[in-house]
Scaffold this motif. Structure first.
Motif, PDB file in Angstrom:
ATOM      1  N   CYS A 177      51.743  67.843  24.492  1.00 51.04           N
ATOM      2  CA  CYS A 177      52.325  68.423  25.700  1.00 51.04           C
ATOM      3  C   CYS A 177      51.807  69.806  26.073  1.00 51.04           C
ATOM      4  O   CYS A 177      51.776  70.154  27.256  1.00 51.04           O
ATOM      5  CB  CYS A 177      53.843  68.458  25.578  1.00 51.04           C
ATOM      6  N   VAL A 178      51.416  70.617  25.097  1.00 52.40           N
ATOM      7  CA  VAL A 178      50.909  71.950  25.439  1.00 52.40           C
ATOM      8  C   VAL A 178      49.696  71.840  26.350  1.00 52.40           C
ATOM      9  O   VAL A 178      49.530  72.622  27.296  1.00 52.40           O
ATOM     10  CB  VAL A 178      50.581  72.762  24.170  1.00 52.40           C
ATOM     11  N   SER A 179      48.864  70.860  26.089  1.00 53.49           N
ATOM     12  CA  SER A 179      47.653  70.705  26.906  1.00 53.49           C
ATOM     13  C   SER A 179      47.977  70.399  28.362  1.00 53.49           C
ATOM     14  O   SER A 179      47.169  70.684  29.256  1.00 53.49           O
ATOM     15  CB  SER A 179      46.748  69.610  26.327  1.00 53.49           C
ATOM     16  N   THR A 180      49.163  69.846  28.653  1.00 49.98           N
ATOM     17  CA  THR A 180      49.526  69.557  30.047  1.00 49.98           C
ATOM     18  C   THR A 180      49.805  70.833  30.827  1.00 49.98           C
ATOM     19  O   THR A 180      49.830  70.819  32.058  1.00 49.98           O
ATOM     20  CB  THR A 180      50.774  68.648  30.139  1.00 49.98           C
ATOM     21  N   LEU A 181      50.042  71.936  30.116  1.00 49.62           N
ATOM     22  CA  LEU A 181      50.297  73.212  30.774  1.00 49.62           C
ATOM     23  C   LEU A 181      49.005  73.961  31.082  1.00 49.62           C
ATOM     24  O   LEU A 181      49.040  75.008  31.732  1.00 49.62           O
ATOM     25  CB  LEU A 181      51.170  74.094  29.874  1.00 49.62           C
ATOM     26  N   ARG A 182      47.884  73.438  30.619  1.00 49.91           N
ATOM     27  CA  ARG A 182      46.606  74.148  30.757  1.00 49.91           C
ATOM     28  C   ARG A 182      45.560  73.291  31.453  1.00 49.91           C
ATOM     29  O   ARG A 182      44.525  72.960  30.882  1.00 49.91           O
ATOM     30  CB  ARG A 182      46.086  74.547  29.366  1.00 49.91           C
ATOM     31  N   PRO A 183      45.801  72.913  32.707  1.00 54.77           N
ATOM     32  CA  PRO A 183      44.811  72.087  33.404  1.00 54.77           C
ATOM     33  C   PRO A 183      43.535  72.870  33.679  1.00 54.77           C
ATOM     34  O   PRO A 183      43.566  74.077  33.920  1.00 54.77           O
ATOM     35  CB  PRO A 183      45.523  71.722  34.712  1.00 54.77           C
ATOM     36  N   ALA A 184      42.421  72.181  33.637  1.00 54.49           N
ATOM     37  CA  ALA A 184      41.138  72.840  33.892  1.00 54.49           C
ATOM     38  C   ALA A 184      41.094  73.445  35.286  1.00 54.49           C
ATOM     39  O   ALA A 184      40.374  74.421  35.531  1.00 54.49           O
ATOM     40  CB  ALA A 184      40.006  71.829  33.719  1.00 54.49           C
ATOM     41  N   ALA A 185      41.888  72.881  36.209  1.00 54.03           N
ATOM     42  CA  ALA A 185      41.896  73.373  37.593  1.00 54.03           C
ATOM     43  C   ALA A 185      42.553  74.737  37.720  1.00 54.03           C
ATOM     44  O   ALA A 185      42.416  75.403  38.736  1.00 54.03           O
ATOM     45  CB  ALA A 185      42.609  72.379  38.502  1.00 54.03           C
ATOM     46  N   ASN A 186      43.284  75.168  36.702  1.00 52.76           N
ATOM     47  CA  ASN A 186      43.939  76.469  36.769  1.00 52.76           C
ATOM     48  C   ASN A 186      43.650  77.282  35.514  1.00 52.76           C
ATOM     49  O   ASN A 186      44.412  77.271  34.543  1.00 52.76           O
ATOM     50  CB  ASN A 186      45.456  76.331  36.956  1.00 52.76           C
ATOM     51  N   PRO A 187      42.520  78.005  35.524  1.00 49.19           N
ATOM     52  CA  PRO A 187      42.185  78.838  34.369  1.00 49.19           C
ATOM     53  C   PRO A 187      43.051  80.090  34.285  1.00 49.19           C
ATOM     54  O   PRO A 187      42.894  80.897  33.369  1.00 49.19           O
ATOM     55  CB  PRO A 187      40.716  79.204  34.627  1.00 49.19           C
ATOM     56  N   ASN A 188      43.972  80.254  35.242  1.00 50.61           N
ATOM     57  CA  ASN A 188      44.831  81.438  35.266  1.00 50.61           C
ATOM     58  C   ASN A 188      46.108  81.237  34.454  1.00 50.61           C
ATOM     59  O   ASN A 188      47.011  82.070  34.518  1.00 50.61           O
ATOM     60  CB  ASN A 188      45.204  81.772  36.712  1.00 50.61           C
ATOM     61  N   VAL A 189      46.187  80.163  33.700  1.00 47.80           N
ATOM     62  CA  VAL A 189      47.357  79.876  32.884  1.00 47.80           C
ATOM     63  C   VAL A 189      47.155  80.427  31.475  1.00 47.80           C
ATOM     64  O   VAL A 189      46.137  80.170  30.837  1.00 47.80           O
ATOM     65  CB  VAL A 189      47.626  78.371  32.803  1.00 47.80           C
ATOM     66  N   HIS A 190      48.138  81.188  31.019  1.00 48.41           N
ATOM     67  CA  HIS A 190      48.153  81.647  29.628  1.00 48.41           C
ATOM     68  C   HIS A 190      49.347  81.001  28.940  1.00 48.41           C
ATOM     69  O   HIS A 190      50.486  81.151  29.375  1.00 48.41           O
ATOM     70  CB  HIS A 190      48.282  83.168  29.552  1.00 48.41           C
ATOM     71  N   VAL A 191      49.074  80.250  27.881  1.00 48.35           N
ATOM     72  CA  VAL A 191      50.130  79.719  27.031  1.00 48.35           C
ATOM     73  C   VAL A 191      50.257  80.670  25.850  1.00 48.35           C
ATOM     74  O   VAL A 191      49.313  80.863  25.091  1.00 48.35           O
ATOM     75  CB  VAL A 191      49.810  78.290  26.553  1.00 48.35           C
ATOM     76  N   LEU A 192      51.426  81.300  25.726  1.00 49.33           N
ATOM     77  CA  LEU A 192      51.628  82.352  24.735  1.00 49.33           C
ATOM     78  C   LEU A 192      52.549  81.871  23.627  1.00 49.33           C
ATOM     79  O   LEU A 192      53.641  81.363  23.886  1.00 49.33           O
ATOM     80  CB  LEU A 192      52.232  83.594  25.402  1.00 49.33           C
ATOM     81  N   GLY A 193      52.106  82.036  22.398  1.00 52.88           N
ATOM     82  CA  GLY A 193      52.918  81.657  21.257  1.00 52.88           C
ATOM     83  C   GLY A 193      53.933  82.745  20.918  1.00 52.88           C
ATOM     84  O   GLY A 193      53.585  83.920  20.789  1.00 52.88           O
ATOM     85  N   TYR A 194      55.192  82.352  20.792  1.00 55.21           N
ATOM     86  CA  TYR A 194      56.279  83.289  20.500  1.00 55.21           C
ATOM     87  C   TYR A 194      56.209  83.759  19.048  1.00 55.21           C
ATOM     88  O   TYR A 194      56.125  82.946  18.125  1.00 55.21           O
ATOM     89  CB  TYR A 194      57.627  82.619  20.747  1.00 55.21           C
ATOM     90  N   VAL A 195      56.289  85.088  18.865  1.00 58.40           N
ATOM     91  CA  VAL A 195      56.351  85.668  17.523  1.00 58.40           C
ATOM     92  C   VAL A 195      57.408  86.768  17.517  1.00 58.40           C
ATOM     93  O   VAL A 195      57.314  87.740  18.275  1.00 58.40           O
ATOM     94  CB  VAL A 195      54.989  86.260  17.090  1.00 58.40           C
ATOM     95  N   ALA A 196      58.425  86.623  16.682  1.00 57.09           N
ATOM     96  CA  ALA A 196      59.462  87.647  16.543  1.00 57.09           C
ATOM     97  C   ALA A 196      58.944  88.781  15.655  1.00 57.09           C
ATOM     98  O   ALA A 196      58.231  88.538  14.677  1.00 57.09           O
ATOM     99  CB  ALA A 196      60.717  87.037  15.927  1.00 57.09           C
TER     100      ALA A 196
END
Length: 248
Positions: free
Chosen positions: A66-85
């Motif tokens: 599912c993470v890959s669905t948030l990063r389509p090649a058509a939108n290189p302006n997407v940053h998927v950020l991993g949460y770290v406390a």
């Protein structure tokens, strides 16, 4: 050839939601990303108060798909950020860095493109040194890593030099005032993000206009869900209209 201009302001989303079967719980977010290829998105994922699992482990198959669905090649302006406390500077550095290493070791198709350091305490020079180390470590582990720090309030300008984004406000909608933002040449709006929960049931378009189109902050998230009801555990009822208003 027509080249679309990338928008200066975008959307931050603390997506602390299990993706569900066939990524169904994330569909509204991935659809927004796909439909707005010129809009920046900063999507924070949080499998289990961090990457979950043992150090250097892979996420479960659902996150892998599912993470890959948030990063389509058509939108290189997407940053998927991993949460770290970070425990406001009190969490063991080895534990913080282990979380970063775990995200960095995920497969390329679903690896976060950056790190969201939560619970940032900016009240001392020692903490500045600590978060400087964390930011450098993230960039050393993930090539081109986008580093976001979340103090949830204004913070010393020196932190702006080590981060790509500062969460300069995170609280209830009713408690927020634009006076809470410190905007200057050393604390630019273009590096600031704001999260407002417990917002009105009707989309507060005037607030969006002020923050995005007047102040020019980098990213915004608004949800009508209250803190007691877990504001980051569901998609806001006016999500699609919110994205449209930010990008209008």
């Amino acid at each position: 050839m027509l080249i679309s201009r990338v928008l200066a302001s975008g959307v931050v989303f603390p997506l602390y939601i299990d993706p569900g079967n066939k990524c169904a719980e994330w569909t509204a977010v991935s659809n927004a990303v796909t439909s707005n290829p010129t809009m920046p998105f900063y999507i924070i994922i949080n499998p289990d108060n961090g990457p979950g699992g043992k150090a250097n482990s892979q996420p479960d198959s659902t996150y892998q798909a599912c993470v890959s669905t948030l990063r389509p090649a058509a939108n290189p302006n997407v940053h998927v950020l991993g949460y770290v406390a970070t425990g406001f500077g009190s969490r063991a550095s080895s534990a913080v860095e282990a979380d970063v290493q775990t995200y960095a070791g995920w497969g390329a198709a679903y690896r976060p493109t950056g790190i969201f350091f939560d619970e940032v305490e900016g009240g001392s020079s020692a903490n500045l040194a600590l978060y400087t180390t964390y930011a450098a470590f993230a960039r050393g582990q993930i090539s081109g890593a986008f580093v976001s720090l979340n103090p949830g309030t204004s913070i010393a300008s020196s932190y702006y030099s080590i981060a790509d984004q500062i969460m300069s406000y995170e609280d209830t909608y009713s408690s927020f005032s634009t006076n809470d933002l410190v905007i200057s040449s050393s604390t630019p709006a273009s590096k600031q993000a704001v999260i407002l929960h417990t917002a009105p049931a009707t989309l507060p378009t005037s607030t969006i206009t002020t923050l995005v189109h007047t102040e020019g902050i980098r990213a915004l998230f608004i949800t009508p869900v209250s803190e007691a009801d877990n504001p980051y555990g569901s998609i806001p009822s006016y999500w699609a209209d919110f994205v449209t208003a930010v990008g209008s």
